[in-house]
Design a protein around this motif. Structure first.
Motif, PDB file in Angstrom:
ATOM      1  N   GLY A  25       0.828  -1.207   0.000  1.00 53.85           N
ATOM      2  CA  GLY A  25       0.000   0.000   0.000  1.00 53.85           C
ATOM      3  C   GLY A  25       0.858   1.251   0.000  1.00 53.85           C
ATOM      4  O   GLY A  25       2.035   1.212   0.320  1.00 53.85           O
ATOM      5  N   ASN A  26       0.234   2.364  -0.371  1.00 53.99           N
ATOM      6  CA  ASN A  26       0.952   3.631  -0.473  1.00 53.99           C
ATOM      7  C   ASN A  26       0.387   4.614   0.555  1.00 53.99           C
ATOM      8  O   ASN A  26      -0.825   4.686   0.738  1.00 53.99           O
ATOM      9  N   GLY A  27       1.281   5.376   1.230  1.00 50.83           N
ATOM     10  CA  GLY A  27       0.833   6.416   2.164  1.00 50.83           C
ATOM     11  C   GLY A  27       0.043   5.867   3.338  1.00 50.83           C
ATOM     12  O   GLY A  27      -0.863   6.527   3.836  1.00 50.83           O
ATOM     13  N   GLY A  28       0.378   4.624   3.770  1.00 54.72           N
ATOM     14  CA  GLY A  28      -0.306   4.048   4.926  1.00 54.72           C
ATOM     15  C   GLY A  28      -1.689   3.511   4.607  1.00 54.72           C
ATOM     16  O   GLY A  28      -2.446   3.142   5.501  1.00 54.72           O
ATOM     17  N   ARG A  29      -2.053   3.478   3.347  1.00 56.39           N
ATOM     18  CA  ARG A  29      -3.384   3.007   2.959  1.00 56.39           C
ATOM     19  C   ARG A  29      -3.335   1.643   2.298  1.00 56.39           C
ATOM     20  O   ARG A  29      -2.320   1.295   1.690  1.00 56.39           O
ATOM     21  N   ASP A  30      -4.470   0.972   2.320  1.00 56.34           N
ATOM     22  CA  ASP A  30      -4.583  -0.333   1.672  1.00 56.34           C
ATOM     23  C   ASP A  30      -4.884  -0.155   0.185  1.00 56.34           C
ATOM     24  O   ASP A  30      -5.861  -0.705  -0.341  1.00 56.34           O
ATOM     25  N   LEU A  31      -4.062   0.625  -0.488  1.00 61.13           N
ATOM     26  CA  LEU A  31      -4.233   0.893  -1.922  1.00 61.13           C
ATOM     27  C   LEU A  31      -2.859   1.270  -2.463  1.00 61.13           C
ATOM     28  O   LEU A  31      -2.154   2.065  -1.839  1.00 61.13           O
ATOM     29  N   CYS A  32      -2.471   0.702  -3.618  1.00 59.65           N
ATOM     30  CA  CYS A  32      -1.158   1.047  -4.176  1.00 59.65           C
ATOM     31  C   CYS A  32      -1.300   2.278  -5.081  1.00 59.65           C
ATOM     32  O   CYS A  32      -2.397   2.670  -5.454  1.00 59.65           O
ATOM     33  N   GLU A  33      -0.159   2.859  -5.432  1.00 59.64           N
ATOM     34  CA  GLU A  33      -0.166   4.091  -6.214  1.00 59.64           C
ATOM     35  C   GLU A  33      -0.816   3.862  -7.591  1.00 59.64           C
ATOM     36  O   GLU A  33      -1.603   4.687  -8.055  1.00 59.64           O
ATOM     37  N   GLY A  34      -0.474   2.728  -8.208  1.00 64.57           N
ATOM     38  CA  GLY A  34      -0.999   2.440  -9.544  1.00 64.57           C
ATOM     39  C   GLY A  34      -2.511   2.293  -9.542  1.00 64.57           C
ATOM     40  O   GLY A  34      -3.206   2.882 -10.381  1.00 64.57           O
ATOM     41  N   CYS A  35      -3.037   1.528  -8.593  1.00 71.73           N
ATOM     42  CA  CYS A  35      -4.496   1.324  -8.533  1.00 71.73           C
ATOM     43  C   CYS A  35      -5.200   2.639  -8.173  1.00 71.73           C
ATOM     44  O   CYS A  35      -6.288   2.919  -8.693  1.00 71.73           O
ATOM     45  N   ALA A  36      -4.583   3.446  -7.303  1.00 73.64           N
ATOM     46  CA  ALA A  36      -5.193   4.732  -6.925  1.00 73.64           C
ATOM     47  C   ALA A  36      -5.327   5.631  -8.147  1.00 73.64           C
ATOM     48  O   ALA A  36      -6.345   6.304  -8.333  1.00 73.64           O
ATOM     49  N   ALA A  37      -4.298   5.608  -9.007  1.00 71.85           N
ATOM     50  CA  ALA A  37      -4.309   6.487 -10.185  1.00 71.85           C
ATOM     51  C   ALA A  37      -5.386   6.073 -11.180  1.00 71.85           C
ATOM     52  O   ALA A  37      -5.855   6.900 -11.968  1.00 71.85           O
ATOM     53  N   TYR A  83     -16.119  -0.373 -12.212  1.00 77.58           N
ATOM     54  CA  TYR A  83     -14.971  -1.190 -11.848  1.00 77.58           C
ATOM     55  C   TYR A  83     -13.746  -0.300 -11.602  1.00 77.58           C
ATOM     56  O   TYR A  83     -13.510   0.617 -12.372  1.00 77.58           O
ATOM     57  N   PRO A  84     -12.942  -0.517 -10.573  1.00 78.80           N
ATOM     58  CA  PRO A  84     -13.039  -1.564  -9.553  1.00 78.80           C
ATOM     59  C   PRO A  84     -13.724  -1.120  -8.258  1.00 78.80           C
ATOM     60  O   PRO A  84     -13.710  -1.846  -7.266  1.00 78.80           O
ATOM     61  N   VAL A  85     -14.353   0.090  -8.275  1.00 79.46           N
ATOM     62  CA  VAL A  85     -15.014   0.574  -7.060  1.00 79.46           C
ATOM     63  C   VAL A  85     -16.175  -0.358  -6.694  1.00 79.46           C
ATOM     64  O   VAL A  85     -16.387  -0.682  -5.520  1.00 79.46           O
ATOM     65  N   ASP A  86     -16.909  -0.838  -7.723  1.00 78.08           N
ATOM     66  CA  ASP A  86     -18.022  -1.753  -7.448  1.00 78.08           C
ATOM     67  C   ASP A  86     -17.508  -3.048  -6.798  1.00 78.08           C
ATOM     68  O   ASP A  86     -18.115  -3.565  -5.852  1.00 78.08           O
ATOM     69  N   ALA A  87     -16.348  -3.525  -7.271  1.00 82.16           N
ATOM     70  CA  ALA A  87     -15.775  -4.751  -6.691  1.00 82.16           C
ATOM     71  C   ALA A  87     -15.377  -4.517  -5.226  1.00 82.16           C
ATOM     72  O   ALA A  87     -15.572  -5.394  -4.375  1.00 82.16           O
ATOM     73  N   LEU A  88     -14.850  -3.338  -4.932  1.00 80.13           N
ATOM     74  CA  LEU A  88     -14.488  -3.014  -3.543  1.00 80.13           C
ATOM     75  C   LEU A  88     -15.723  -3.006  -2.644  1.00 80.13           C
ATOM     76  O   LEU A  88     -15.712  -3.544  -1.536  1.00 80.13           O
ATOM     77  N   VAL A  89     -16.797  -2.379  -3.132  1.00 77.34           N
ATOM     78  CA  VAL A  89     -18.021  -2.284  -2.323  1.00 77.34           C
ATOM     79  C   VAL A  89     -18.604  -3.679  -2.080  1.00 77.34           C
ATOM     80  O   VAL A  89     -19.076  -3.983  -0.972  1.00 77.34           O
TER      81      VAL A  89
END
Ligand SMILES: [Zn+2]
Ligand SMILES: [Zn+2]
Length: 239
Positions: A25-37, A83-89
């Protein structure tokens, strides 16, 4: 304070891992930089209901809100429910991954910086039906609101609103009766003194649910300004 220590310990013991791809994860979050972008951002949205508008129309109000203004004054939804917000929810609701609620809350809190006007005095999550709450064990809107409260400093009234028990499942009713049925769907369980409130949900779909909750706040507590905050908004039906 206890919560903050728990968070520090968690982050020290368990380094953040991207919930989408498993990378660090990036910045202490459960999300990497690539996926966040690559998250689908809801950049051009109706200021009133947060539904996506054509590019260049940001800050404008959609035709539906102009014809029939909702009971809330403004909506904020930084992501499109695609996608991928729906998959997260789905991971959150049906896979019971509470870490997703924290991540969605963080992404929504990021969007507060660009929001106009003062912060609300109170956050109220949209409640679940008691039966659904028993099945799931948690209310995803309340989990998201917890992160928002921590990040923004706005007080959280987790149980201020409840579902009224006498409402029937929308699918059992003739179409003409559905609006009236949902209009009675919520009751205030606690006295709300705040003049400015944000209702928090996970995803805003048609807007009927948050509209009914806003109507209840307006009628039962005289709340003057009501905002709707959700991580994601479904795109308009025509695309
Ligand atoms: Zn990733
Ligand atoms: Zn609108």
């Amino acid at each position: 304070m206890v919560y903050r220590w728990a968070e520090i310990i968690r982050n020290t013991l368990l380094p953040p891992v991207c919930l989408l791809c498993g990378a660090p994860g990036n910045g202490g979050r459960d999300l990497c930089e690539g996926c966040a972008a690559e998250l689908p951002r809801n950049r051009h949205a109706c200021a009133r209901c947060a539904e996506a508008l054509p590019a260049g129309a940001a800050g404008a109000v959609c035709g539906r809100c102009q014809r029939r203004p909702p009971h809330f004054d403004a909506a904020l939804a930084p992501l499109r429910y695609a996608y991928p917000v729906d998959a997260l929810v789905l991971q959150l609701k049906f896979g019971h991954r509470i870490a997703v609620a924290r991540l969605l809350g963080e992404l929504l809190a990021d969007a507060l910086d660009g929001r106009p006007g003062p912060l609300p005095e109170l956050l109220i999550p949209i409640p679940l039906h008691p039966r659904r709450l028993r099945e799931r064990g948690f209310n995803q809107a309340a989990e998201i609101a917890r992160t928002l409260a921590r990040r923004s400093g706005v007080a959280l009234a987790e149980h201020a609103m409840q579902r009224a028990r006498h409402t029937r499942a929308q699918s059992t009713l003739p179409f003409a009766e559905r609006a009236a049925n949902v209009a009675r769907a919520f009751v205030l369980h606690e006295h709300v003194r705040a003049r400015h409130v944000a209702l928090v949900d996970d995803v805003v779909t048609t807007g009927h649910t948050v509209d009914a909750a806003a109507r209840t706040l307006r009628l039962q507590a005289g709340v003057e300004r009501i905002e709707v905050w959700a991580p994601a908004r479904t795109p308009p039906p025509d695309g």
